[in-house]
Design an enzyme around this catalytic site. Structure first.
Site, PDB file in Angstrom:
ATOM      1  N   HIS A 182      -3.193   6.998   2.783  1.00 46.12           N
ATOM      2  CA  HIS A 182      -3.655   5.730   2.198  1.00 46.12           C
ATOM      3  C   HIS A 182      -5.025   5.423   2.796  1.00 46.12           C
ATOM      4  O   HIS A 182      -5.210   5.480   4.018  1.00 46.12           O
ATOM      5  CB  HIS A 182      -2.650   4.630   2.535  1.00 46.12           C
ATOM      6  CG  HIS A 182      -3.184   3.262   2.282  1.00 46.12           C
ATOM      7  ND1 HIS A 182      -3.813   2.927   1.121  1.00 46.12           N
ATOM      8  CD2 HIS A 182      -3.205   2.141   3.071  1.00 46.12           C
ATOM      9  CE1 HIS A 182      -4.194   1.665   1.182  1.00 46.12           C
ATOM     10  NE2 HIS A 182      -3.842   1.169   2.353  1.00 46.12           N
ATOM     11  N   ASN A 238     -10.362  -0.127   0.078  1.00 49.35           N
ATOM     12  CA  ASN A 238      -8.909   0.002   0.163  1.00 49.35           C
ATOM     13  C   ASN A 238      -8.312  -0.494  -1.164  1.00 49.35           C
ATOM     14  O   ASN A 238      -8.351  -1.684  -1.445  1.00 49.35           O
ATOM     15  CB  ASN A 238      -8.424  -0.844   1.346  1.00 49.35           C
ATOM     16  CG  ASN A 238      -6.918  -0.839   1.505  1.00 49.35           C
ATOM     17  OD1 ASN A 238      -6.182  -0.564   0.569  1.00 49.35           O
ATOM     18  ND2 ASN A 238      -6.459  -1.162   2.708  1.00 49.35           N
ATOM     19  N   CYS A 272       0.819  -1.219   0.000  1.00 49.77           N
ATOM     20  CA  CYS A 272       0.000   0.000   0.000  1.00 49.77           C
ATOM     21  C   CYS A 272       0.854   1.272   0.000  1.00 49.77           C
ATOM     22  O   CYS A 272       0.353   2.354  -0.306  1.00 49.77           O
ATOM     23  CB  CYS A 272      -0.930   0.011   1.206  1.00 49.77           C
ATOM     24  SG  CYS A 272      -1.995  -1.430   1.269  1.00 49.77           S
TER      25      CYS A 272
HETATM   26  N1  ACO Z   1     -18.512  -9.121   8.952  1.00 54.95           N
HETATM   27  C1  ACO Z   1     -18.967  -9.496  10.174  1.00 54.95           C
HETATM   28  N2  ACO Z   1     -18.157  -9.901  11.169  1.00 54.95           N
HETATM   29  C2  ACO Z   1     -16.838  -9.916  10.911  1.00 54.95           C
HETATM   30  C3  ACO Z   1     -16.289  -9.563   9.652  1.00 54.95           C
HETATM   31  C4  ACO Z   1     -17.205  -9.149   8.662  1.00 54.95           C
HETATM   32  N3  ACO Z   1     -16.804  -8.755   7.442  1.00 54.95           N
HETATM   33  N4  ACO Z   1     -14.970  -9.676   9.716  1.00 54.95           N
HETATM   34  C5  ACO Z   1     -14.655 -10.099  10.952  1.00 54.95           C
HETATM   35  N5  ACO Z   1     -15.797 -10.258  11.663  1.00 54.95           N
HETATM   36  C6  ACO Z   1     -15.947 -10.717  13.040  1.00 54.95           C
HETATM   37  C7  ACO Z   1     -14.767 -11.530  13.515  1.00 54.95           C
HETATM   38  O1  ACO Z   1     -14.869 -12.861  13.085  1.00 54.95           O
HETATM   39  C8  ACO Z   1     -14.917 -11.397  15.021  1.00 54.95           C
HETATM   40  O2  ACO Z   1     -15.895 -12.308  15.458  1.00 54.95           O
HETATM   41  P1  ACO Z   1     -15.667 -13.122  16.829  1.00 54.95           P
HETATM   42  O3  ACO Z   1     -15.581 -12.060  17.900  1.00 54.95           O
HETATM   43  O4  ACO Z   1     -16.881 -13.970  16.889  1.00 54.95           O
HETATM   44  O5  ACO Z   1     -14.390 -13.866  16.654  1.00 54.95           O
HETATM   45  C9  ACO Z   1     -15.469  -9.995  15.198  1.00 54.95           C
HETATM   46  O6  ACO Z   1     -15.988  -9.596  13.910  1.00 54.95           O
HETATM   47  C10 ACO Z   1     -14.428  -9.004  15.625  1.00 54.95           C
HETATM   48  O7  ACO Z   1     -13.276  -9.215  14.837  1.00 54.95           O
HETATM   49  P2  ACO Z   1     -12.036  -8.295  14.964  1.00 54.95           P
HETATM   50  O8  ACO Z   1     -10.967  -8.735  14.012  1.00 54.95           O
HETATM   51  O9  ACO Z   1     -11.683  -8.143  16.398  1.00 54.95           O
HETATM   52  O10 ACO Z   1     -12.693  -6.944  14.455  1.00 54.95           O
HETATM   53  P3  ACO Z   1     -12.080  -5.522  14.495  1.00 54.95           P
HETATM   54  O11 ACO Z   1     -12.932  -4.633  15.273  1.00 54.95           O
HETATM   55  O12 ACO Z   1     -10.631  -5.547  14.826  1.00 54.95           O
HETATM   56  O13 ACO Z   1     -12.222  -5.086  12.975  1.00 54.95           O
HETATM   57  C11 ACO Z   1     -10.856  -4.940  11.006  1.00 54.95           C
HETATM   58  C12 ACO Z   1     -11.623  -5.872  11.946  1.00 54.95           C
HETATM   59  C13 ACO Z   1     -11.853  -4.023  10.308  1.00 54.95           C
HETATM   60  C14 ACO Z   1     -10.144  -5.792   9.965  1.00 54.95           C
HETATM   61  C15 ACO Z   1      -9.865  -4.117  11.860  1.00 54.95           C
HETATM   62  O14 ACO Z   1      -9.035  -4.958  12.610  1.00 54.95           O
HETATM   63  C16 ACO Z   1      -9.054  -3.218  11.042  1.00 54.95           C
HETATM   64  O15 ACO Z   1      -9.530  -2.192  10.604  1.00 54.95           O
HETATM   65  N6  ACO Z   1      -7.760  -3.556  10.840  1.00 54.95           N
HETATM   66  C17 ACO Z   1      -6.902  -2.841   9.976  1.00 54.95           C
HETATM   67  C18 ACO Z   1      -6.739  -3.683   8.777  1.00 54.95           C
HETATM   68  C19 ACO Z   1      -6.713  -2.915   7.495  1.00 54.95           C
HETATM   69  O16 ACO Z   1      -7.207  -1.832   7.331  1.00 54.95           O
HETATM   70  N7  ACO Z   1      -6.144  -3.572   6.548  1.00 54.95           N
HETATM   71  C20 ACO Z   1      -6.067  -3.030   5.257  1.00 54.95           C
HETATM   72  C21 ACO Z   1      -4.821  -3.537   4.630  1.00 54.95           C
HETATM   73  S1  ACO Z   1      -3.450  -2.861   5.409  1.00 54.95           S
HETATM   74  C22 ACO Z   1      -3.452  -1.345   4.965  1.00 54.95           C
HETATM   75  O17 ACO Z   1      -3.951  -0.992   3.933  1.00 54.95           O
HETATM   76  C23 ACO Z   1      -2.842  -0.422   5.914  1.00 54.95           C
END
Ligand code: ACO
Length: 324
Positions: free
Chosen positions: A251, A281, A112
């Site tokens: 980004h 993204n 990214c």
């Molecule tokens: N829909 C519904 N539920 C979901 C989904 C979805 N799409 N994805 C995950 N869940 C569930 C998980 O399974 C989990 O369930 P559980 O508690 O029963 O195990 C619950 O939601 C919480 O999961 P977490 O991973 O703790 O959720 P979080 O609040 O951390 O959000 C996310 C997840 C959005 C990926 C977050 O961690 C995030 O924003 N991370 C940054 C990642 C990112 O932006 N990556 C992009 C690439 S890197 C970059 O570009 C910088």
């Protein structure tokens, strides 16, 4: 006096994938996606939307704004992690597609952060040889590298391309400075396999699935901290106060990362350009798409200071300061 942006351009594939459609593919909801990521829609490439084709369309838009032709271009740098071939590079296909016969062309992979890495590299080329005209492009078709059964990742990414044409300017405007970082120790938190690159057992190894794997929570923590540090270090390096920045174009990872970044920097939300709700993204393409959108919406006036910042797989991160 220095490297200036002569034109910006972007291109998004026509097909729009909504959160409601995703609800039918994986166990998710529009509400979950919007509150956790800020994303409502993303564009998904179809036939004729190979990574290099998106790139060439974005580049053509940037060339038109710059009032230049493809034959005026000396160098094409493409930042991507989703080219349709490992060899030749995506940049060579873009060269062919545009008819940029004079240029030499190559890709860079910094995930990214690819666009800010490429921008800094192009800036150095132009400082060394002010006559050069350079196309810097970020282009991705991550829908082709997404595991559509993994709800943790498939709701996040989208396809698209953005481009800038760079040249040398005699006025006040131009790239002020940049700083770039990486930490390969953290590779496992965000990665994508390709075919194995060694085969020590002389056995035919099974190729792991070619799709993005991510530890979302860890990525979140590192992304916010790293972008904040890159920004503050660059401002200190260039002796520019934070309140002199007109617009931060980060980004477009997801809305919560960007809100947290704004909170930690102590800047208002309006100072941070956000379009992740429309495009998801788009990895290396997200900053040039956002830059083009801000430019065409007249959010940038001559003399304004713009700050680009990124974070991605590697990990890689960095920031670039530009006087518009
Ligand atoms: N829909 C519904 N539920 C979901 C989904 C979805 N799409 N994805 C995950 N869940 C569930 C998980 O399974 C989990 O369930 P559980 O508690 O029963 O195990 C619950 O939601 C919480 O999961 P977490 O991973 O703790 O959720 P979080 O609040 O951390 O959000 C996310 C997840 C959005 C990926 C977050 O961690 C995030 O924003 N991370 C940054 C990642 C990112 O932006 N990556 C992009 C690439 S890197 C970059 O570009 C910088």
């Amino acid at each position: 006096m220095g490297t200036i942006i002569l034109g910006t351009g972007a291109y998004l594939p026509e097909r729009v994938l909504t959160n409601q459609e995703l609800e039918k593919i994986v166990d998710t909801s529009d509400e979950w996606i919007r509150t956790r990521t800020g994303i409502s829609t993303r564009h998904i490439g179809g036939k004729g939307d190979e990574t290099y084709q998106l790139a060439a369309k974005a580049a053509a838009n940037a060339l038109q704004m710059a009032g230049l032709s493809a034959v005026d271009i000396d160098l094409i740098i493409v930042a991507t992690i989703s080219s349709h071939m490992l060899m030749p590079s995506c940049a060579c296909f873009v060269q062919k597609e545009l008819g940029a016969g004079k240029a030499f062309a190559f890709d860079i992979n910094a995930a990214c952060s690819g666009f800010v890495y490429a921008l800094d590299m192009a800036d150095k080329y132009i400082l060394a040889d002010p006559g050069k005209k350079i196309l810097v492009i970020g282009t991705e078709t991550l829908s082709s590298r997404t595991n559509w059964e993994d709800r943790n990742t498939c709701v996040i990414f989208g396809d698209g391309a953005g481009a800038v044409v760079l040249g040398h300017g005699e006025g006040e405007g131009g790239i002020i400075g940049a700083n770039l970082f990486s930490d390969g120790n953290l590779w496992a938190l965000l990665h994508m396999h390709t075919a194995p690159s060694c085969n020590p057992e002389l056995l035919q190894a099974a190729s792991p699935g070619v799709h993005i794997v991510m530890e979302g929570r860890e990525v979140f923590k590192y992304a916010v901290k790293a972008m904040e540090e890159a920004i503050l270090k660059l401002l200190e390096q260039e002796q520019i106060p934070l309140d002199a920045i007109k617009l931060i174009i980060p980004h477009q990872a997801n809305i919560r990362i960007l809100n947290k970044l704004a909170e930690r920097l102590g800047v208002s939300a309006e100072k941070i350009f956000i379009n992740v709700q429309k495009y998801g993204n788009t990895s290396a393409a997200s900053i040039p798409i956002a830059l083009d959108e801000a430019n065409r919406a007249s959010r940038l006036e001559p003399g304004d200071i713009v700050l680009l910042c990124s974070f991605g797989g590697g990990f890689t991160w960095g920031a670039v300061l530009i006087r518009w």
